[in-house]
Design a protein around this motif. Structure first.
Motif, PDB file in Angstrom:
ATOM      1  N   UNK A 155       3.523   2.587 -11.440  1.00  0.00           N
ATOM      2  CA  UNK A 155       4.346   1.182 -11.593  1.00  0.00           C
ATOM      3  C   UNK A 155       3.604   0.031 -11.206  1.00  0.00           C
ATOM      4  N   UNK A 156       3.244  -0.478 -12.510  1.00  0.00           N
ATOM      5  CA  UNK A 156       2.175  -1.807 -12.506  1.00  0.00           C
ATOM      6  C   UNK A 156       2.597  -2.759 -11.732  1.00  0.00           C
ATOM      7  N   UNK A 157       3.938  -3.472 -11.818  1.00  0.00           N
ATOM      8  CA  UNK A 157       4.169  -4.483 -11.011  1.00  0.00           C
ATOM      9  C   UNK A 157       3.828  -4.434  -9.657  1.00  0.00           C
ATOM     10  N   UNK A 158       4.130  -3.461  -8.943  1.00  0.00           N
ATOM     11  CA  UNK A 158       3.487  -2.953  -7.596  1.00  0.00           C
ATOM     12  C   UNK A 158       2.235  -3.288  -7.418  1.00  0.00           C
ATOM     13  N   UNK A 159       1.426  -2.572  -8.367  1.00  0.00           N
ATOM     14  CA  UNK A 159      -0.170  -2.973  -8.162  1.00  0.00           C
ATOM     15  C   UNK A 159      -0.451  -4.265  -8.421  1.00  0.00           C
ATOM     16  N   UNK A 160       0.141  -4.915  -9.422  1.00  0.00           N
ATOM     17  CA  UNK A 160      -0.080  -6.506  -9.530  1.00  0.00           C
ATOM     18  C   UNK A 160       0.316  -7.141  -8.093  1.00  0.00           C
ATOM     19  N   UNK A 162       0.859  -1.119  -0.123  1.00  0.00           N
ATOM     20  CA  UNK A 162       0.160  -0.080  -0.034  1.00  0.00           C
ATOM     21  C   UNK A 162       1.046   1.168  -0.114  1.00  0.00           C
ATOM     22  N   UNK A 163       2.001   1.322   0.891  1.00  0.00           N
ATOM     23  CA  UNK A 163       2.904   2.370   0.913  1.00  0.00           C
ATOM     24  C   UNK A 163       3.597   2.387  -0.452  1.00  0.00           C
ATOM     25  N   UNK A 164       4.051   1.495  -1.056  1.00  0.00           N
ATOM     26  CA  UNK A 164       4.803   1.434  -2.297  1.00  0.00           C
ATOM     27  C   UNK A 164       3.961   1.947  -3.554  1.00  0.00           C
ATOM     28  N   UNK A 165       2.835   1.349  -3.526  1.00  0.00           N
ATOM     29  CA  UNK A 165       2.084   2.040  -4.615  1.00  0.00           C
ATOM     30  C   UNK A 165       1.619   3.515  -4.628  1.00  0.00           C
ATOM     31  N   UNK A 166       1.439   3.976  -3.377  1.00  0.00           N
ATOM     32  CA  UNK A 166       1.083   5.219  -3.260  1.00  0.00           C
ATOM     33  C   UNK A 166       2.546   6.258  -3.418  1.00  0.00           C
ATOM     34  N   UNK A 167       3.650   5.818  -3.336  1.00  0.00           N
ATOM     35  CA  UNK A 167       4.914   6.295  -3.718  1.00  0.00           C
ATOM     36  C   UNK A 167       5.053   6.143  -5.014  1.00  0.00           C
ATOM     37  N   UNK A 209     -11.351  -9.798  -1.760  1.00  0.00           N
ATOM     38  CA  UNK A 209     -11.530  -9.711  -3.027  1.00  0.00           C
ATOM     39  C   UNK A 209     -11.875  -8.382  -3.283  1.00  0.00           C
ATOM     40  N   UNK A 210     -13.056  -7.575  -2.389  1.00  0.00           N
ATOM     41  CA  UNK A 210     -13.687  -6.602  -2.965  1.00  0.00           C
ATOM     42  C   UNK A 210     -12.558  -5.427  -2.707  1.00  0.00           C
ATOM     43  N   UNK A 211     -11.678  -5.532  -1.750  1.00  0.00           N
ATOM     44  CA  UNK A 211     -10.419  -4.649  -1.795  1.00  0.00           C
ATOM     45  C   UNK A 211      -9.519  -4.635  -3.013  1.00  0.00           C
ATOM     46  N   UNK A 212      -9.343  -5.943  -3.552  1.00  0.00           N
ATOM     47  CA  UNK A 212      -8.508  -6.085  -4.656  1.00  0.00           C
ATOM     48  C   UNK A 212      -8.956  -5.355  -5.738  1.00  0.00           C
ATOM     49  N   UNK A 213     -10.395  -5.622  -6.188  1.00  0.00           N
ATOM     50  CA  UNK A 213     -11.050  -5.013  -7.234  1.00  0.00           C
ATOM     51  C   UNK A 213     -10.998  -3.274  -7.057  1.00  0.00           C
ATOM     52  N   UNK A 214     -11.108  -2.824  -6.006  1.00  0.00           N
ATOM     53  CA  UNK A 214     -11.238  -1.327  -5.531  1.00  0.00           C
ATOM     54  C   UNK A 214      -9.847  -0.877  -6.232  1.00  0.00           C
ATOM     55  N   UNK A 215      -8.757  -1.625  -5.618  1.00  0.00           N
ATOM     56  CA  UNK A 215      -7.420  -1.067  -6.026  1.00  0.00           C
ATOM     57  C   UNK A 215      -7.089  -1.042  -7.350  1.00  0.00           C
ATOM     58  N   UNK A 216      -7.706  -2.185  -8.206  1.00  0.00           N
ATOM     59  CA  UNK A 216      -7.515  -2.276  -9.592  1.00  0.00           C
ATOM     60  C   UNK A 216      -8.214  -0.958 -10.165  1.00  0.00           C
TER      61      UNK A 216
END
Length: 585
Positions: free
Chosen positions: A194-199, A185-190, A211-218
């Protein structure tokens, strides 16, 4: 005195565990520039560019000298001793490589690569964790140099992120999904683009039952990409999203094959000395290439037998190995050796095994071997050292096909075909100057012995013709007889009727006569005949016309033979049509 330097964050200097404050921004730039490669002579022009950029003072060299003096005073007051050494048109940091966190970082990455090659995920994850823990923020965080940030900072930051992603991949494969979420969460905010970190984050959330949090992040990541770049997520991210929607279990990235990273460089050269100018030129060529990532560099280092070509290649390669993260190859082609020369097929099979290509997959013909080698090395940033080559035919099959590699070739032959056809650069090594010879002898014989018998040392250097191999053999003889005066050894050399017999190692393992003979044996018959006749001339210096008269041949044909001898470094053309033989030759 224990001393440590930190560049992976704000500049950090500690002497004996105590923090040393370097207040001046220009002093911080100067120190950081020298510490990036401890022991490297950083040219004055590079330091001026790093400190002032395009806004140079009226007398930049004088200004640089003043800042060096101030920084030396700061370090000396802290008890660090003499850290900054003045060289020929530059300065270097005389500190252990392991005292600088950048060097430790690269060493840990190399350890992680080795663990991966040995299928040791625990060791790999531990090395990556140690490597990333060295970072205290952005590299050079308080070092205000556009030059350093542009040339080194971005690359270091990318290496850090790749190491973090690699470590997290290992954790996800090990089922540690929940504990990875907070960090991701910290890394994707920074690093929101960078798609690799989101994946990794979406994978960890889904595998943790969120699952719901995963879809929201997507959807958050997709919206940011659209707003910032106007693009859609990549194929891997879209596939992951589809699997989550379909309810497929996401266990994290499966084990991915880790490409072999060959690290074949020999051990550091013991007692290496001199060659400061050549090392600076090598660094400059590498810097020039890195400024243009779309090209490769080929450098041919030539010189007579025993002049130290292999020693220079080994010493420099060790110092810059971490700038080639995809591996370093070292092949002794035995072009001038008592054993048979290595064929192109043998050399290619050797290097392909370093990439874990099994022998059963090796093609039988040369062209297919070359194609496989170029496919394996394509896209990799490699250092390739081809030592002791005798011909272009030995070298060309081992040239990587893609950009980004640095090929260093050593040879007694000038290999002009590489320069003409492949755009190779050339560097000639001459015998040591008297000063370089003393630098080489000092650690072997001891400074006190050198100072006590300076006249004898100077005579010995002269009798060796400044040839590093001959100096090393004589030094070994002196070390074996510490009670003998160097004057006696000098007299022994002077009394010898045939000098070459005095330049064989005490155990018979190295013989100057033998290594000269290997050069002679590669000559064509007419060139070998001319070389024998040169021994009849009353001096070591003669003209092309004199050489022609010695063998009773036309000057034009003799000139071609002299070019062959010069190409093999058995003679040197000092001025047009005038040739010199080294005293020992």
């Amino acid at each position: 005195m224990d001393i440590e330097f930190g560049l992976l964050g704000p500049l950090d200097v500690r002497v004996g565990g105590e923090h040393v404050l370097v207040r001046s921004p220009k002093s911080r730039i100067l120190l950081a520039s020298l510490l990036l490669e401890p022991g490297r002579l950083v040219p004055v022009a590079e330091l001026i560019d790093a400190i002032w950029g395009s806004r140079t003072p009226d007398n930049p060299r004088r200004a640089l000298q003043l800042w060096v003096t101030r920084l030396r005073a700061v370090l000396a007051d802290a008890g660090a001793g003499q850290v900054i050494i003045t060289g020929t048109d530059g300065y270097r940091a005389d500190v252990p490589a392991e005292s600088v966190d950048v060097k430790r970082f690269h060493g840990l990455l190399a350890r992680a690569d080795l663990a991966a090659h040995r299928s040791d995920p625990v060791g790999e994850r531990a090395a990556l964790a140690d490597a990333t823990s060295l970072w205290r923020g952005e590299a050079f965080a308080d070092v205000p140099s556009d030059f350093l940030h542009r040339k080194y900072g971005h690359h270091l930051g990318e290496q850090r992120l790749q190491a973090i992603e690699r470590r997290i991949d290992l954790s996800l494969r090990d089922g540690r999904h929940a504990e990875a979420v907070d960090e991701l969460v910290e890394l994707t905010a920074a690093q929101p683009l960078r798609e690799k970190l989101w994946i990794q984050l979406i994978t960890a959330l889904d595998a943790s039952g969120r699952r719901a949090d995963a879809l929201a992040r997507y959807h958050l990541m997709r919206r940011q990409l659209a707003e910032e770049l106007g693009i859609e997520p990549g194929a891997e991210m879209r596939e992951l999203h589809a699997r989550i929607l379909a309810g497929d279990a996401v266990a994290g990235p499966g084990p991915a094959p880790v490409p072999a990273v060959p690290r074949q460089l020999p051990a550091e050269v013991s007692g290496f000395a001199g060659r400061a100018g050549e090392i600076s030129r090598l660094h400059a060529l590498l810097d020039e290439q890195e400024a243009d990532p779309g090209r490769s560099t080929i450098l041919v280092v030539t010189g007579m037998a025993g002049v130290g070509k292999t020693a220079l290649a080994g010493h420099w390669s060790r110092r810059i190995a971490d700038r080639f993260p995809d591996g370093q190859l070292w092949v002794d082609l035995r072009g001038y050796h008592r054993r048979a020369a290595v064929t192109a097929e043998q050399a290619l099979a050797y290097v392909l095994r370093a990439f874990d290509i099994p022998g059963t997959d090796m093609p039988a013909d040369l062209d297919s071997l070359v194609g496989l080698y170029r496919s394996v090395t394509d896209g990799r940033r490699m250092l390739v050292v081809l030592d002791n080559a005798s011909s272009v035919d030995q070298v060309w099959p081992l040239l990587p096909g893609g950009p980004g590699s640095f090929v260093l070739v050593t040879s007694r032959n000038e290999l002009t075909g590489l320069v003409a056809d492949k755009g190779a650069r050339a560097m000639r090594l001459d015998p040591f100057t008297a000063q370089e010879a003393r630098q080489m002898l000092a650690p072997r014989l001891g400074g006190h012995r050198i100072d006590a018998e300076r006249a004898a040392v100077d005579r010995i250097i002269g009798r060796c013709g400044g040839l590093p191999l001959a100096l090393a053999i004589v030094a070994a003889r002196a070390v074996a007889r510490p009670a003998f005066a160097l004057d006696a050894l000098d007299q022994q050399l002077a009394d010898a009727g045939d000098q070459l017999d005095n330049f064989a190692s005490p155990d018979g393992g190295v013989d100057v006569r033998a290594i000269f003979s290997w050069s002679y044996q590669t000559l064509t018959a007419p060139a070998a005949r001319l070389f024998r006749f040169l021994g009849l001339h009353h001096t070591t210096d003669l003209s092309a016309a004199a050489a022609a008269s010695l063998i009773g041949a036309a000057r034009t044909s003799t000139r071609r033979l002299l070019d062959e001898l010069a190409g093999a470094h058995l003679v040197t053309e000092r001025t047009l049509d005038r040739f010199v033989l080294h005293d020992l030759v």
